[in-house]
Design a protein around this motif. Structure first.
Motif, PDB file in Angstrom:
ATOM      1  N   TRP A   1       0.917  -1.241   0.057  1.00 60.80           N
ATOM      2  CA  TRP A   1      -0.190   0.031  -0.032  1.00 60.80           C
ATOM      3  C   TRP A   1       0.965   1.157  -0.120  1.00 60.80           C
ATOM      4  O   TRP A   1       0.711   2.337  -0.640  1.00 60.80           O
ATOM      5  CB  TRP A   1      -0.997   0.133   1.380  1.00 60.80           C
ATOM      6  CG  TRP A   1      -1.577   1.264   1.506  1.00 60.80           C
ATOM      7  CD1 TRP A   1      -1.558   2.026   2.591  1.00 60.80           C
ATOM      8  CD2 TRP A   1      -2.557   1.946   0.449  1.00 60.80           C
ATOM      9  NE1 TRP A   1      -2.179   3.305   2.344  1.00 60.80           N
ATOM     10  CE2 TRP A   1      -2.963   3.090   1.035  1.00 60.80           C
ATOM     11  CE3 TRP A   1      -3.000   1.501  -0.579  1.00 60.80           C
ATOM     12  CZ2 TRP A   1      -3.550   4.085   0.397  1.00 60.80           C
ATOM     13  CZ3 TRP A   1      -3.952   2.460  -1.442  1.00 60.80           C
ATOM     14  CH2 TRP A   1      -4.198   3.849  -0.568  1.00 60.80           C
ATOM     15  N   LYS A   2       1.956   1.414   0.936  1.00 60.55           N
ATOM     16  CA  LYS A   2       2.763   2.588   0.892  1.00 60.55           C
ATOM     17  C   LYS A   2       3.553   2.695  -0.394  1.00 60.55           C
ATOM     18  O   LYS A   2       3.509   3.802  -0.894  1.00 60.55           O
ATOM     19  CB  LYS A   2       4.075   2.293   1.943  1.00 60.55           C
ATOM     20  CG  LYS A   2       4.642   3.814   2.173  1.00 60.55           C
ATOM     21  CD  LYS A   2       5.754   3.300   3.150  1.00 60.55           C
ATOM     22  CE  LYS A   2       6.676   4.438   3.275  1.00 60.55           C
ATOM     23  NZ  LYS A   2       7.783   4.358   4.341  1.00 60.55           N
TER      24      LYS A   2
ATOM     25  N   ARG B   1       0.642   3.950  -2.877  1.00 62.00           N
ATOM     26  CA  ARG B   1       0.050   5.489  -2.687  1.00 62.00           C
ATOM     27  C   ARG B   1       1.402   6.355  -2.917  1.00 62.00           C
ATOM     28  O   ARG B   1       0.959   7.474  -3.526  1.00 62.00           O
ATOM     29  CB  ARG B   1      -0.116   5.419  -1.075  1.00 62.00           C
ATOM     30  CG  ARG B   1      -0.435   7.012  -0.617  1.00 62.00           C
ATOM     31  CD  ARG B   1      -0.755   7.016   0.694  1.00 62.00           C
ATOM     32  NE  ARG B   1       0.606   6.474   1.665  1.00 62.00           N
ATOM     33  CZ  ARG B   1       0.641   6.247   2.866  1.00 62.00           C
ATOM     34  NH1 ARG B   1      -0.293   6.305   3.632  1.00 62.00           N
ATOM     35  NH2 ARG B   1       1.954   6.102   3.413  1.00 62.00           N
ATOM     36  N   THR B   2       2.500   6.172  -2.713  1.00 61.96           N
ATOM     37  CA  THR B   2       3.582   7.073  -3.186  1.00 61.96           C
ATOM     38  C   THR B   2       3.866   7.202  -4.510  1.00 61.96           C
ATOM     39  O   THR B   2       3.861   8.275  -5.167  1.00 61.96           O
ATOM     40  CB  THR B   2       5.067   6.604  -2.578  1.00 61.96           C
ATOM     41  OG1 THR B   2       4.918   6.332  -1.044  1.00 61.96           O
ATOM     42  CG2 THR B   2       6.147   7.425  -2.730  1.00 61.96           C
ATOM     43  N   GLY B   3       3.446   6.042  -5.366  1.00 59.82           N
ATOM     44  CA  GLY B   3       3.557   6.208  -6.709  1.00 59.82           C
ATOM     45  C   GLY B   3       2.431   7.060  -7.204  1.00 59.82           C
ATOM     46  O   GLY B   3       2.524   7.754  -8.192  1.00 59.82           O
ATOM     47  N   VAL B   4       1.398   6.963  -6.874  1.00 55.78           N
ATOM     48  CA  VAL B   4       0.271   7.648  -7.378  1.00 55.78           C
ATOM     49  C   VAL B   4       0.575   9.036  -7.051  1.00 55.78           C
ATOM     50  O   VAL B   4       0.227   9.893  -7.793  1.00 55.78           O
ATOM     51  CB  VAL B   4      -1.296   7.274  -6.679  1.00 55.78           C
ATOM     52  CG1 VAL B   4      -2.316   8.224  -6.943  1.00 55.78           C
ATOM     53  CG2 VAL B   4      -1.637   5.852  -7.016  1.00 55.78           C
TER      54      VAL B   4
ATOM     55  N   MET C   1      11.818   5.245  -3.836  1.00 49.34           N
ATOM     56  CA  MET C   1      11.247   6.121  -5.067  1.00 49.34           C
ATOM     57  C   MET C   1      11.103   5.559  -6.133  1.00 49.34           C
ATOM     58  O   MET C   1      10.034   5.514  -6.925  1.00 49.34           O
ATOM     59  CB  MET C   1      12.061   7.430  -5.236  1.00 49.34           C
ATOM     60  CG  MET C   1      12.085   8.426  -4.062  1.00 49.34           C
ATOM     61  SD  MET C   1      10.226   9.093  -3.770  1.00 49.34           S
ATOM     62  CE  MET C   1       9.720   8.160  -2.196  1.00 49.34           C
ATOM     63  N   LYS C   2      12.205   4.551  -6.414  1.00 56.23           N
ATOM     64  CA  LYS C   2      12.075   3.911  -7.679  1.00 56.23           C
ATOM     65  C   LYS C   2      11.182   2.871  -7.986  1.00 56.23           C
ATOM     66  O   LYS C   2      10.462   2.525  -8.856  1.00 56.23           O
ATOM     67  CB  LYS C   2      13.706   3.329  -8.120  1.00 56.23           C
ATOM     68  CG  LYS C   2      14.666   4.247  -8.518  1.00 56.23           C
ATOM     69  CD  LYS C   2      16.061   3.892  -9.346  1.00 56.23           C
ATOM     70  CE  LYS C   2      16.522   4.651  -9.720  1.00 56.23           C
ATOM     71  NZ  LYS C   2      18.162   4.286 -10.038  1.00 56.23           N
ATOM     72  N   SER C   3      11.066   2.245  -6.471  1.00 55.14           N
ATOM     73  CA  SER C   3       9.784   1.147  -6.504  1.00 55.14           C
ATOM     74  C   SER C   3       8.534   1.740  -6.503  1.00 55.14           C
ATOM     75  O   SER C   3       7.644   0.839  -7.232  1.00 55.14           O
ATOM     76  CB  SER C   3       9.971   0.363  -5.166  1.00 55.14           C
ATOM     77  OG  SER C   3      11.277  -0.144  -4.997  1.00 55.14           O
ATOM     78  N   ALA C   4       8.302   2.952  -6.147  1.00 51.71           N
ATOM     79  CA  ALA C   4       7.058   3.743  -6.273  1.00 51.71           C
ATOM     80  C   ALA C   4       6.775   4.090  -7.779  1.00 51.71           C
ATOM     81  O   ALA C   4       5.573   3.992  -8.339  1.00 51.71           O
ATOM     82  CB  ALA C   4       6.973   4.861  -5.458  1.00 51.71           C
ATOM     83  N   ALA C   5       7.790   4.423  -8.319  1.00 53.17           N
ATOM     84  CA  ALA C   5       7.635   4.742  -9.769  1.00 53.17           C
ATOM     85  C   ALA C   5       7.515   3.848 -10.775  1.00 53.17           C
ATOM     86  O   ALA C   5       6.717   3.884 -11.881  1.00 53.17           O
ATOM     87  CB  ALA C   5       9.010   5.570 -10.253  1.00 53.17           C
ATOM     88  N   LYS C   6       7.771   2.463 -10.551  1.00 58.97           N
ATOM     89  CA  LYS C   6       7.737   1.326 -11.088  1.00 58.97           C
ATOM     90  C   LYS C   6       6.217   0.854 -11.075  1.00 58.97           C
ATOM     91  O   LYS C   6       5.992  -0.063 -12.028  1.00 58.97           O
ATOM     92  CB  LYS C   6       8.457   0.062 -10.734  1.00 58.97           C
ATOM     93  CG  LYS C   6      10.186   0.237 -10.988  1.00 58.97           C
ATOM     94  CD  LYS C   6      10.925  -0.957 -10.690  1.00 58.97           C
ATOM     95  CE  LYS C   6      12.510  -0.721 -10.731  1.00 58.97           C
ATOM     96  NZ  LYS C   6      13.312  -1.736 -10.395  1.00 58.97           N
ATOM     97  N   ILE C   7       5.517   1.442 -10.465  1.00 58.49           N
ATOM     98  CA  ILE C   7       3.937   0.934 -10.465  1.00 58.49           C
ATOM     99  C   ILE C   7       3.314   1.343 -11.685  1.00 58.49           C
ATOM    100  O   ILE C   7       2.616   0.777 -12.412  1.00 58.49           O
ATOM    101  CB  ILE C   7       2.880   1.487  -9.394  1.00 58.49           C
ATOM    102  CG1 ILE C   7       2.816   3.068  -9.502  1.00 58.49           C
ATOM    103  CG2 ILE C   7       3.645   1.183  -7.916  1.00 58.49           C
ATOM    104  CD1 ILE C   7       1.735   3.475  -8.531  1.00 58.49           C
TER     105      ILE C   7
END
Length: 246
Positions: free
Chosen positions: A53-54, A57-60, A139-145
């Protein structure tokens, strides 16, 4: 505001729509709420399933960086670091302590606090680089969504197409219902492939670029703080940091 991102998105969409009109089609045929629901809803569900979820949410939240990246006032930051260096050489590192509460960036606050506390410069670098690495990974993990969404949406579009064709096959005896089923079938494919290649995948690449720039800014800051810790001449620090500005 990153106007090239807005222009690129508009150009890509307009090129497809104008091409369709030139071929004799009409825009109304692309408006299929059912196909949109299947593709966007299915893609969102798949991305949510694979992501904590974290991270999701960060990616969005990061999506706004595509059109309005975080400010990176490198010249101002360099000027501040040079000023801190001059102050530290004249008055000592403890003179920087009163500047810490004025900082809005927790990363910058931590770096200055370590410097004021007398941490060895190379030890300071080690500590701050660990934090940079952890932040970059998050940050890169979030961008990968968004990259994941670009991988799922074409397949979800095909699912929508198959569902539309099933509807067609079920109503072969009723020609009045064939058109709607065929429309959903093909439009779902367009939505899936178009969303992946015009929106999701470009967004992922743009976010990766923005993250890289922010990491470089943090590395520049650490380099400057280490220079202050070594007691380097402010002009030398400034000349070294200017190399980060492309």
């Amino acid at each position: 505001m990153d106007f090239i991102s807005i222009a690129g998105l508009l150009l890509g969409v307009l090129a497809i729509l104008v091409g369709m009109l030139l071929e004799g089609g009409h825009l109304g045929s692309l408006i299929q709420p059912t196909a949109f629901l299947i593709v966007i809803g299915g893609t969102t569900g798949a991305v949510m399933l694979q992501s904590p979820w974290k991270t999701f949410r960060t990616g969005v939240r990061m999506s706004s960086w595509v059109f309005k990246p975080p400010a990176q006032p490198l010249a101002t930051l360099i000027a501040d670091i040079v000023s801190w260096s001059a102050t530290a050489r004249k008055e000592g590192l403890l003179a920087l302590e009163n500047k810490i509460p004025r900082m809005n960036d927790p990363f910058l606050q931590k770096g200055l606090q370590l410097l004021v506390d007398g941490v060895e410069p190379e030890r300071l670098r080690d500590v701050m680089e660990v934090e940079i690495g952890a932040w970059e990974k998050e940050m890169k993990s979030a961008a990968k969504i968004w990259e994941a969404a670009g991988g799922y949406s074409p397949t979800i579009g095909i699912i929508g197409a198959v569902m539309g064709l099933i509807h067609v096959m079920e109503n072969l005896s009723d020609p009045s219902k064939l058109g709607a089923g065929i429309a959903v079938a093909f439009v779902a494919t367009i939505y899936g492939v178009g969303a992946a290649n015009l929106v999701f995948l470009p967004m992922a690449k743009k976010l990766q670029s923005v993250i890289g720039s922010l990491v470089a800014q943090r590395e520049m800051l650490v380099d400057g703080l280490v220079g202050i810790g070594h007691g380097d001449n402010p002009r030398i620090i400034e000349a070294r940091l200017q190399g980060y500005i492309v």
